[in-house]
Write a protein that holds these residues in place. Structure first.
Motif, PDB file in Angstrom:
ATOM      1  N   VAL A 114       0.826  -1.204   0.000  1.00  0.00           N
ATOM      2  CA  VAL A 114       0.000   0.000   0.000  1.00  0.00           C
ATOM      3  C   VAL A 114       0.865   1.261   0.000  1.00  0.00           C
ATOM      4  O   VAL A 114       0.490   2.280  -0.586  1.00  0.00           O
ATOM      5  N   PHE A 115       2.040   1.218   0.620  1.00  0.00           N
ATOM      6  CA  PHE A 115       2.891   2.408   0.670  1.00  0.00           C
ATOM      7  C   PHE A 115       3.396   2.811  -0.713  1.00  0.00           C
ATOM      8  O   PHE A 115       3.738   3.960  -0.944  1.00  0.00           O
ATOM      9  N   ARG A 116       3.431   1.858  -1.655  1.00  0.00           N
ATOM     10  CA  ARG A 116       3.835   2.152  -3.029  1.00  0.00           C
ATOM     11  C   ARG A 116       2.640   2.282  -3.965  1.00  0.00           C
ATOM     12  O   ARG A 116       2.800   2.650  -5.130  1.00  0.00           O
ATOM     13  N   GLY A 117       1.467   1.901  -3.495  1.00  0.00           N
ATOM     14  CA  GLY A 117       0.284   1.912  -4.342  1.00  0.00           C
ATOM     15  C   GLY A 117       0.162   0.698  -5.232  1.00  0.00           C
ATOM     16  O   GLY A 117      -0.750   0.611  -6.059  1.00  0.00           O
ATOM     17  N   SER A 118       1.059  -0.291  -5.061  1.00  0.00           N
ATOM     18  CA  SER A 118       1.037  -1.464  -5.934  1.00  0.00           C
ATOM     19  C   SER A 118       0.039  -2.522  -5.473  1.00  0.00           C
ATOM     20  O   SER A 118      -0.138  -3.539  -6.150  1.00  0.00           O
ATOM     21  N   HIS A 119      -0.629  -2.302  -4.336  1.00  0.00           N
ATOM     22  CA  HIS A 119      -1.628  -3.257  -3.867  1.00  0.00           C
ATOM     23  C   HIS A 119      -2.786  -3.393  -4.846  1.00  0.00           C
ATOM     24  O   HIS A 119      -3.498  -4.398  -4.845  1.00  0.00           O
ATOM     25  N   VAL A 120      -2.979  -2.382  -5.685  1.00  0.00           N
ATOM     26  CA  VAL A 120      -4.107  -2.415  -6.620  1.00  0.00           C
ATOM     27  C   VAL A 120      -3.966  -3.532  -7.652  1.00  0.00           C
ATOM     28  O   VAL A 120      -4.941  -3.885  -8.311  1.00  0.00           O
ATOM     29  N   LYS A 121      -2.761  -4.093  -7.789  1.00  0.00           N
ATOM     30  CA  LYS A 121      -2.535  -5.176  -8.748  1.00  0.00           C
ATOM     31  C   LYS A 121      -2.723  -6.554  -8.122  1.00  0.00           C
ATOM     32  O   LYS A 121      -2.631  -7.566  -8.813  1.00  0.00           O
ATOM     33  N   HIS A 122      -2.982  -6.608  -6.820  1.00  0.00           N
ATOM     34  CA  HIS A 122      -3.170  -7.888  -6.128  1.00  0.00           C
ATOM     35  C   HIS A 122      -4.487  -8.527  -6.586  1.00  0.00           C
ATOM     36  O   HIS A 122      -5.486  -7.831  -6.770  1.00  0.00           O
ATOM     37  N   PRO A 123      -4.517  -9.866  -6.778  1.00  0.00           N
ATOM     38  CA  PRO A 123      -5.743 -10.521  -7.259  1.00  0.00           C
ATOM     39  C   PRO A 123      -6.943 -10.395  -6.327  1.00  0.00           C
ATOM     40  O   PRO A 123      -8.082 -10.542  -6.770  1.00  0.00           O
ATOM     41  N   ALA A 124      -6.701 -10.108  -5.042  1.00  0.00           N
ATOM     42  CA  ALA A 124      -7.813  -9.956  -4.099  1.00  0.00           C
ATOM     43  C   ALA A 124      -8.354  -8.534  -4.059  1.00  0.00           C
ATOM     44  O   ALA A 124      -9.295  -8.251  -3.314  1.00  0.00           O
ATOM     45  N   VAL A 125      -7.772  -7.643  -4.869  1.00  0.00           N
ATOM     46  CA  VAL A 125      -8.146  -6.224  -4.825  1.00  0.00           C
ATOM     47  C   VAL A 125      -8.844  -5.831  -6.126  1.00  0.00           C
ATOM     48  O   VAL A 125      -8.334  -6.047  -7.220  1.00  0.00           O
ATOM     49  N   GLU A 126     -10.023  -5.239  -5.978  1.00  0.00           N
ATOM     50  CA  GLU A 126     -10.738  -4.651  -7.106  1.00  0.00           C
ATOM     51  C   GLU A 126     -10.763  -3.141  -6.919  1.00  0.00           C
ATOM     52  O   GLU A 126     -10.951  -2.648  -5.804  1.00  0.00           O
ATOM     53  N   THR A 127     -10.574  -2.401  -7.998  1.00  0.00           N
ATOM     54  CA  THR A 127     -10.639  -0.941  -7.920  1.00  0.00           C
ATOM     55  C   THR A 127     -11.601  -0.423  -8.976  1.00  0.00           C
ATOM     56  O   THR A 127     -11.751  -1.006 -10.050  1.00  0.00           O
ATOM     57  N   PHE A 128     -12.259   0.672  -8.670  1.00  0.00           N
ATOM     58  CA  PHE A 128     -13.114   1.330  -9.655  1.00  0.00           C
ATOM     59  C   PHE A 128     -13.349   2.772  -9.231  1.00  0.00           C
ATOM     60  O   PHE A 128     -13.110   3.147  -8.077  1.00  0.00           O
ATOM     61  N   LEU A 129     -13.806   3.584 -10.168  1.00  0.00           N
ATOM     62  CA  LEU A 129     -14.149   4.973  -9.922  1.00  0.00           C
ATOM     63  C   LEU A 129     -15.660   5.095  -9.846  1.00  0.00           C
ATOM     64  O   LEU A 129     -16.379   4.463 -10.607  1.00  0.00           O
ATOM     65  N   ALA A 130     -16.149   5.928  -8.933  1.00  0.00           N
ATOM     66  CA  ALA A 130     -17.587   6.122  -8.788  1.00  0.00           C
ATOM     67  C   ALA A 130     -17.855   7.446  -8.107  1.00  0.00           C
ATOM     68  O   ALA A 130     -17.070   7.899  -7.273  1.00  0.00           O
ATOM     69  N   ALA A 131     -18.971   8.066  -8.468  1.00  0.00           N
ATOM     70  CA  ALA A 131     -19.399   9.287  -7.802  1.00  0.00           C
ATOM     71  C   ALA A 131     -20.326   8.982  -6.637  1.00  0.00           C
ATOM     72  O   ALA A 131     -20.501   9.817  -5.752  1.00  0.00           O
ATOM     73  N   GLU A 132     -20.904   7.779  -6.627  1.00  0.00           N
ATOM     74  CA  GLU A 132     -21.812   7.398  -5.549  1.00  0.00           C
ATOM     75  C   GLU A 132     -21.858   5.882  -5.447  1.00  0.00           C
ATOM     76  O   GLU A 132     -21.808   5.175  -6.458  1.00  0.00           O
ATOM     77  N   LEU A 133     -21.951   5.361  -4.232  1.00  0.00           N
ATOM     78  CA  LEU A 133     -22.096   3.932  -3.992  1.00  0.00           C
ATOM     79  C   LEU A 133     -22.702   3.716  -2.620  1.00  0.00           C
ATOM     80  O   LEU A 133     -22.610   4.578  -1.748  1.00  0.00           O
ATOM     81  N   THR A 134     -23.327   2.556  -2.458  1.00  0.00           N
ATOM     82  CA  THR A 134     -23.910   2.169  -1.181  1.00  0.00           C
ATOM     83  C   THR A 134     -23.295   0.860  -0.737  1.00  0.00           C
ATOM     84  O   THR A 134     -23.108  -0.057  -1.547  1.00  0.00           O
TER      85      THR A 134
END
Length: 291
Positions: A233-253
Motif C-alpha cells: 500500500v505504501f507504493r500503491g502497488s496493492h491495486v494489482k493484487h488478485p484480491a483487490v478490485e478498484t473502480f471509480l464512482a461518484a456514488e455507492l452504497t
C-alpha cells in the motif's frame, strides 16, 4: 482578508502546541485564534463563520480536526479553508503541496492561491481524505481510543498488528448505478484523496478535483497475506493484487452486518449501512502548489 485559526491543543500528542508556539508571533492582527475545548467543538467554531465569504478558516491540528472543521463549513462552505497540519497522520495536506517550515506554511494558509476541491459525504458526515468499512475502520477506532505516540505510520502499524489475529472478513454488498454485488470483504476504502493512515497510498487514482471516488475493494484474505499486501500500500502497488478490485464512482452504497464500523478521515462516524457520494468542487482551499 480576515482569518480564524481553529486550534486543537490536544492534536498530535503535543505537535499542535509546538506549531502554535512557533507561529504565535507571526500572526497578523486580523487573525483570530479560537481553541477547541471538547470533541465536536471545532464543528461549532467553523459553523459560526461558514457563511463569511471574506473569511479564511484554518484548521490547526490533525486530520480529525480538519474533519470536524469541514463538517462545520459544509454544506454551504462560503468561507475559504486552509490547514496547519499537526496531527498523527497529516494525510490531507500531502496533496496540497504545503511547505514544512512553519512560517512558510502559515503564509500559504493565510494568503496562498485557492482551488475548488471536492468533498466526500458518507451518510450525514463529510470527509476530505478516505472513508471506509472493515478492517481499517476497526484499526481507526482503536487508534482513536489510545495515545498516539510516535509518527503516524508506526501508530497505525501497531494497531494493524493488534487486530490481525482477531479480525474476520465479512459479507458485504456494494451497489453502484443500481447494480449490486456481494463478496466476503476485508475492507472497502472510498478515496476522495490518495492517502490515509500516515502516508499509506491506499487510493492512488484519487483526485481532489475530479468529481469521483477511487474505490478499493479488498476481498477475503488469509492472515499470512495481509501484511505483504499492506506493505504494498505504501507504493500503491496493492491495486494489482488478485484480491483487490478498484473502480471509480461518484456514488455507492455499502451494506452488510450492522456491527461493522464506518470511518471517515480516520474518525468513527457510525455503522453500516453507508451511502457515499462526492460533492464536486464543494469548497475553496488554499494550496501550496497544484494538486
Amino acid at each position: 482578508m480576515a482569518a480564524r485559526i481553529i486550534f486543537n491543543p490536544t492534536a498530535g500528542n503535543g505537535k499542535a502546541r509546538q506549531l502554535m508556539e512557533s507561529i504565535q508571533g507571526l500572526l497578523p492582527d486580523d487573525v483570530e485564534v479560537v481553541t477547541t475545548q471538547y470533541p465536536g467543538h471545532a464543528v461549532e467554531l467553523a459553523r459560526e463563520v461558514a457563511e463569511n465569504e471574506e473569511m479564511t478558516v484554518i484548521s490547526l491540528g490533525g486530520d480529525g480536526t480538519h474533519h470536524e472543521v469541514i463538517n462545520g463549513l459544509m454544506p454551504t462552505a462560503k468561507a475559504t479553508f486552509a490547514v496547519l497540519p499537526a496531527g498523527t497522520g497529516n494525510d490531507f495536506v500531502r496533496m496540497l503541496g504545503y511547505p514544512t517550515n512553519p512560517a512558510e506554511m502559515l503564509q500559504i494558509a493565510l494568503m496562498g492561491p485557492t482551488r475548488r476541491l471536492d468533498v466526500g459525504r458518507v451518510n450525514d458526515q463529510y470527509f476530505l481524505t478516505v472513508s471506509g468499512v472493515g478492517f481499517d475502520a476497526e484499526v481507526a477506532g482503536w487508534v482513536n481510543r489510545h495515545e498516539k505516540h510516535g509518527n503516524g505510520t508506526w501508530v497505525f502499524l501497531r494497531a494493524i498488528l493488534k487486530h490481525l489475529a482477531q479480525y474476520r472478513s465479512q459479507p458485504v454488498t456494494v451497489t453502484v448505478d443500481g447494480a449490486s454485488r456481494e463478496h466476503m470483504t476485508f475492507l472497502i476504502a472510498v478515496g476522495n484523496s490518495r492517502y490515509y493512515a500516515g502516508g499509506m497510498l491506499m487510493c492512488p487514482e484519487a483526485g481532489l478535483d475530479n468529481g469521483l471516488f477511487h474505490v478499493i475493494w479488498v476481498r477475503q484474505l488469509s492472515r499470512l497475506a495481509v501484511l505483504p499486501l499492506l506493505a504494498r500500500v505504501f507504493r500503491g502497488s496493492h491495486v494489482k493484487h488478485p484480491a483487490v478490485e478498484t473502480f471509480l464512482a461518484a456514488e455507492l452504497t455499502v451494506t452488510g452486518p450492522q456491527h461493522l464500523l464506518v470511518h471517515a478521515d480516520g474518525e468513527i462516524i457510525g455503522h453500516l449501512p453507508a451511502t457515499f457520494s462526492i460533492v464536486p468542487e464543494a469548497i475553496r482551499v488554499r494550496v501550496g502548489r497544484p494538486v
